[in-house]
Design a protein around this motif. Structure first.
Motif, short mmCIF file in Angstrom:
data_model
loop_
_atom_site.label_atom_id
_atom_site.label_comp_id
_atom_site.label_asym_id
_atom_site.label_seq_id
_atom_site.Cartn_x
_atom_site.Cartn_y
_atom_site.Cartn_z
N VAL A 212 9.13 -13.29 2.26
CA VAL A 212 7.92 -14.11 2.23
C VAL A 212 6.76 -13.30 2.78
N GLY A 213 5.67 -13.26 2.03
CA GLY A 213 4.46 -12.59 2.48
C GLY A 213 3.45 -13.60 2.99
N ILE A 214 2.72 -13.24 4.03
CA ILE A 214 1.73 -14.13 4.65
C ILE A 214 0.34 -13.54 4.43
N TRP A 215 -0.59 -14.42 4.00
CA TRP A 215 -1.97 -13.99 3.78
C TRP A 215 -2.93 -14.94 4.47
N ASP A 216 -4.09 -14.41 4.82
CA ASP A 216 -5.10 -15.15 5.57
C ASP A 216 -6.45 -14.82 4.96
N TRP A 217 -7.16 -15.85 4.50
CA TRP A 217 -8.44 -15.62 3.80
C TRP A 217 -9.56 -16.38 4.47
N ASP A 218 -10.64 -15.69 4.72
CA ASP A 218 -11.88 -16.28 5.23
C ASP A 218 -12.83 -16.42 4.05
N PRO A 219 -12.95 -17.62 3.46
CA PRO A 219 -13.81 -17.76 2.25
C PRO A 219 -15.30 -17.59 2.55
N THR B 249 -6.69 -10.99 4.28
CA THR B 249 -5.77 -10.14 5.05
C THR B 249 -4.35 -10.39 4.58
N TRP B 250 -3.63 -9.28 4.32
CA TRP B 250 -2.23 -9.37 3.91
C TRP B 250 -1.33 -8.76 4.97
N ASP B 251 -0.10 -9.32 5.08
CA ASP B 251 0.89 -8.61 5.88
C ASP B 251 1.61 -7.61 4.99
N SER B 252 2.54 -6.88 5.56
CA SER B 252 3.19 -5.79 4.81
C SER B 252 3.99 -6.30 3.63
N GLN C 252 -0.38 -0.51 -3.03
CA GLN C 252 -0.46 0.30 -1.82
C GLN C 252 -1.57 -0.22 -0.93
N PRO C 253 -1.36 -0.30 0.40
CA PRO C 253 -2.39 -0.85 1.29
C PRO C 253 -3.74 -0.14 1.18
N GLU C 254 -3.72 1.19 1.01
CA GLU C 254 -4.99 1.92 0.95
C GLU C 254 -5.77 1.62 -0.32
N ARG C 255 -5.11 1.04 -1.33
CA ARG C 255 -5.79 0.73 -2.59
C ARG C 255 -6.23 -0.74 -2.65
N PHE C 256 -6.03 -1.49 -1.58
CA PHE C 256 -6.42 -2.91 -1.58
C PHE C 256 -7.66 -3.07 -0.73
N SER C 257 -8.73 -3.62 -1.34
CA SER C 257 -10.04 -3.69 -0.67
C SER C 257 -10.16 -4.84 0.32
N GLY C 258 -9.23 -5.79 0.29
CA GLY C 258 -9.30 -6.93 1.20
C GLY C 258 -10.24 -8.01 0.75
N ALA C 259 -10.52 -8.12 -0.55
CA ALA C 259 -11.37 -9.17 -1.11
C ALA C 259 -10.58 -9.94 -2.17
N GLY D 30 -1.84 -18.88 4.08
CA GLY D 30 -0.80 -19.19 3.13
C GLY D 30 0.30 -18.17 3.08
N VAL D 31 1.30 -18.49 2.24
CA VAL D 31 2.44 -17.60 2.02
C VAL D 31 2.63 -17.41 0.53
N ASN D 32 3.21 -16.28 0.16
CA ASN D 32 3.64 -15.99 -1.21
C ASN D 32 5.09 -15.54 -1.16
N TYR D 33 5.85 -15.97 -2.17
CA TYR D 33 7.22 -15.46 -2.27
C TYR D 33 7.57 -15.31 -3.74
N ASP D 34 8.45 -14.32 -3.99
CA ASP D 34 8.83 -13.94 -5.35
C ASP D 34 9.85 -14.94 -5.89
#
Length: 800
Positions: free
Chosen positions: A392-399, A405-408, A417-424, A489-493
């Motif tokens: 399960v992945g956890i994300w946090d968004w400030d609209p 923000t994503w966790d690993s 890849q984390p370095e390729r994600f702009s955070g938007a 929120g959370v995301n899961y496959d």
């Protein structure tokens, strides 16, 4: 009417009293005249002052003075007239009578003072009676009202005249008459002098009021009751307040018991538990009696505090904040605790204490709340483990600032890849499958507007081109103006789940197509529940075309029908209950050759039925085997019945004879056999043809059947040879009687198209012997039949 009715004295100044005093003056004059006329030796001097003494009971001292003066004057005149004066004896008598007059004057003065005091007391009492704020009434021993005050009239909504026509029971509410009657009877019996109770009175408009009644009595010299005095205060408002309080307390108790979390009302300062609901008793594993008698300190002492970060980290509950809360220094205190039953861990709870203050700020009660958070803790632990394992992945968004923000784990789920994600959000949207992107962005904006939570399923495309399915769930956070400022929120496959569902749908479609192609009817039945959750019927949820066609209905009309309404015969024949049994116990139903009345098919049919439970439904398939059963029965009949006469054939009668011989040996009965042969039957065939011969055989068979018992058997064992088996005989005479009856019936002419044919039969009779086989028995009967032939035919011959 005064309170002391019947005890008032007439006023000295009243006309009636003046007339009485005048009569006393006249009486004294009359006495004087009598004194002058009587002889000198009859002294009447004392009687002048007797009038003075009598006047003391009705005159005032001032009114008595003229009588005293008159008495002295008339006594002196009488003394002078008779020459008693100036004697010392007469003067001495006058002086003595002066003392009597003085005493009379003193008695009159005392009586006047007492009368004045009594009148003053009665006036005071009447003023008090009439102006009392409480309702007051006087009633006689029978309960009839004698006097009422204005306050009672206002209280009962009736005028004085109306009330004085009523009695005490007339104004008492019917529900309270029986309650008050024993108290009244005790007062009448002089066992008590009064009582007090709260009761209802009837008002003039038919309504009732509550009154706090005090009732006493006044007794006469002999102790008998002269009248009742009742005083009452309207306490309707007080009783209504008590009822409202009782209802409020009942509502509070009901609310506490219905609450899904444990609740208790506690006393401030001491922490004593005043009231607790059943949920709290269950959570703490304590009975209501034990919990109600305990305190918060005892409850806290039996609990262990749990760390919010680690549910396995336990410490004793700190009681210092509890003491501060009970002293009113703080108003809230919360702690997470572990719940145990019999020393075993049952779960976790969130314990909250709050002070409830009144308008003045004083603490009235302490509210205890215990919420079972076992499921929440378990889910939290699951999410923690899931996140740690990469599920399960956890994300946090400030609209507001568009900061995502994503966790690993989120990077693993999206193949980014984390370095390729702009955070938007735009960067996230680019990873969503083009066909799902618009839908995903629209749902996210709907969550930002506060319309609904963000919980959708969508596809993402990995950099290698592979597609994964993602399930999202979230929670929104609002500012003071109701705007969404954060979404966590959370995301899961769920790729494997989606693929499994797709395969399942494919299999379901394949199964549906197979069932639709079946020639046998098939349907799925689902339960219909009432408000209490009980099954009251079964509904046809799905059906194949064969099922609808068998019931002569269109498929769309057939689906949705209820079994009890559409097939009432299923209920009568017990099939409906068998379907319910499949639902309840899960055991498959297998019925072969089941007879069932089927109105759509015109009556009784036979079915092979199979029913199995599938989830919470019943899968039913059936096959109408009525034609097969009919064919089997026909073949069976052909194997045992002679086709021409419809009598038994040779094989079947021998089988039945073996069974009957065994039964008769057990029961002790006898078995008789009649061997019948038609006389000159060949002549009938030769003269009239074989059709006529067949008709004669059929007629003979019918005549034989007509005179046999239900237990008897008849068979055709040869061309014109007929056999009758008679079980349960008492002896040879019984067999001979039946044989003779058959012979007579056979001798009657048989009507044929060619005319009447006269024919007869020869009958041989034999009774079975012990251990004899059917062949041996029939052989003996055959021998007897031939004897009858030799003796001239148309006879009955028995053989031993």
């Amino acid at each position: 009417m005064s309170v002391g009715q019947g005890r008032n004295q007439p006023s000295p100044a009243s006309p009636g009293n003046r007339r009485r005093i005048l009569l006393l003056h006249l009486a004294m004059v009359g006495l004087f005249l009598l004194d002058l006329t009587l002889p000198r030796n009859v002294p009447l001097l004392p009687y002048y002052f007797l009038v003075v003494v009598l006047s003391a009971s009705l005159a005032t001292p001032r009114q008595m003075v003229p009588l005293v003066v008159q008495a002295y004057g008339l006594a002196i005149i009488s003394g002078l007239y008779w020459g008693f004066l100036p004697s010392i004896d007469y003067a001495t008598r006058l002086l003595a009578l002066t003392g009597v007059a003085t005493v009379a004057l003193q008695l009159s003065a005392q009586r006047c003072r007492e009368t004045a005091l009594r009148r003053q007391s009665e006036q005071t009492l009447n003023l008090t009676f009439d102006n009392s704020a409480a309702g007051v009434a006087l009633a006689d021993a029978s309960g009839r009202l004698l006097r009422v005050n204005p306050a009672l009239c206002d209280m009962l909504g009736r005028d004085t005249q109306t009330l004085l026509t009523l009695s005490w029971p007339d104004i008492t509410h019917p529900d309270d008459i029986a309650l008050e009657q024993p108290l009244v009877e005790a007062m009448l019996a002089n066992r008590r002098d009064g009582y007090r109770l709260k009761k209802q009175f009837l008002r003039g408009d038919g309504s009732s009021i509550w009154v706090d009644l005090s009732r006493s009595c006044v007794r006469g010299p002999g102790g008998h009751l002269e009248f009742f005095i009742g005083q009452g205060v309207d306490i309707s408002a007080e009783m209504a307040a008590q009822d409202a309080l009782a209802r409020s307390e009942e509502t509070l108790r009901h609310t506490l018991d219905q609450c899904s979390m444990g609740l208790a009302i506690c006393a401030p300062g001491t922490g004593a538990i005043l009231q607790a609901n059943s949920k709290l008793c269950s959570e703490l594993n304590l009975t209501p009696a034990v919990l109600k008698g305990s305190s918060l300190f005892e409850v806290f002492g039996a609990l262990e505090q749990v760390s919010a970060e680690d549910a396995q980290s336990l410490t004793p509950v700190d009681q210092a904040p509890l003491e501060s809360l009970l002293r009113g220094e703080i108003d809230c205190y919360g702690v997470r605790v572990r719940l145990q039953w019999a020393g075993f861990l049952r779960g976790w709870g969130e314990l909250q204490l709050s002070n409830i203050r009144d308008a003045s700020g004083a603490v009235r009660h302490v509210l205890l709340e215990l919420d079972d958070i076992t499921e929440i803790v378990a889910q939290t632990e699951y999410l923690q483990v899931a996140a740690a394992s990469g599920v399960v992945g956890i994300w946090d968004w400030d609209p507001v600032h568009d900061e995502l923000t994503w966790d690993s784990v989120m990077y693993q789920l999206y193949g980014v890849q984390p370095e390729r994600f702009s955070g938007a959000v735009e960067a996230w949207a680019q990873t969503v499958h083009p066909e799902d992107r618009h839908f995903a962005e629209r749902e996210l904006q709907a969550a930002v507007r506060g319309e609904r939570d963000y919980a959708i399923r969508f596809r993402v495309v990995w950099p290698d081109g592979s597609v994964r399915f993602i399930q999202a769930a979230s929670r929104r956070f609002f500012d003071g103006e109701g705007r969404v400022v954060r979404i966590l929120g959370v995301n899961y496959d769920v790729t494997e789940l989606v693929q499994t569902q797709e395969r399942l749908q494919t299999e379901q479609h394949r199964l549906g197509a197979t069932l639709d192609a079946l020639l046998d009817p098939h349907l799925m039945l689902g339960p219909v529940h009432d408000d209490a959750g009980s099954i009251v019927d079964l509904r046809i949820l799905r059906a194949n075309p064969a099922a609808a066609a068998y019931n002569h209905m269109a498929l769309e009309d057939f689906v949705g029908a209820r079994v009890r309404q559409f097939w009432p015969e299923h209920v009568v024949d017990g099939l409906y209950d068998r379907y319910l049994a499949v639902l309840s116990n899960g055991k498959p139903l297998v019925l072969d050759n089941f007879p069932l009345h089927h109105s759509q098919q015109g009556g009784l049919r036979h079915f092979d039925i199979r029913a199995v439970k599938v989830s919470e439904e019943v899968s039913v398939v059936w096959r109408d085997v009525s034609e097969r059963i009919a064919m089997e029965e026909a073949l069976e009949r052909r194997a045992t019945i002679d086709s021409l006469t419809t009598l038994m054939n040779r094989e079947e009668v021998f089988t039945q004879m073996n069974r009957i011989l065994a039964d008769d040996q057990r029961r002790g009965g006898e078995l008789g056999v009649l061997f019948c042969d038609l006389d000159h039957f060949k002549d009938v065939n030769d003269r009239y043809g074989h059709h006529a011969g067949d008709a004669v055989l059929q007629a003979m068979a019918q005549r034989i059947r007509s005179c046999l018992r239900e237990s008897d058997l008849a068979a055709r064992i040869g061309g014109d040879e007929l056999l009758v088996v008679l079980p349960g005989l008492h002896g040879l005479p019984d067999a001979l009687t039946i044989a003779e009856k058959l012979r007579r019936l056979a001798s009657e002419a048989v009507p044929l198209p060619q005319g009447l044919v006269q024919i007869s039969i020869s009958v041989g009779v034999a009774l079975a012997s012990a251990g004899e086989s059917p062949d041996e028995l029939i052989a003996r009967a055959d021998t007897a039949m031939y004897t009858a032939k030799q003796q001239g035919r148309d006879q009955v011959v028995a053989i031993n």
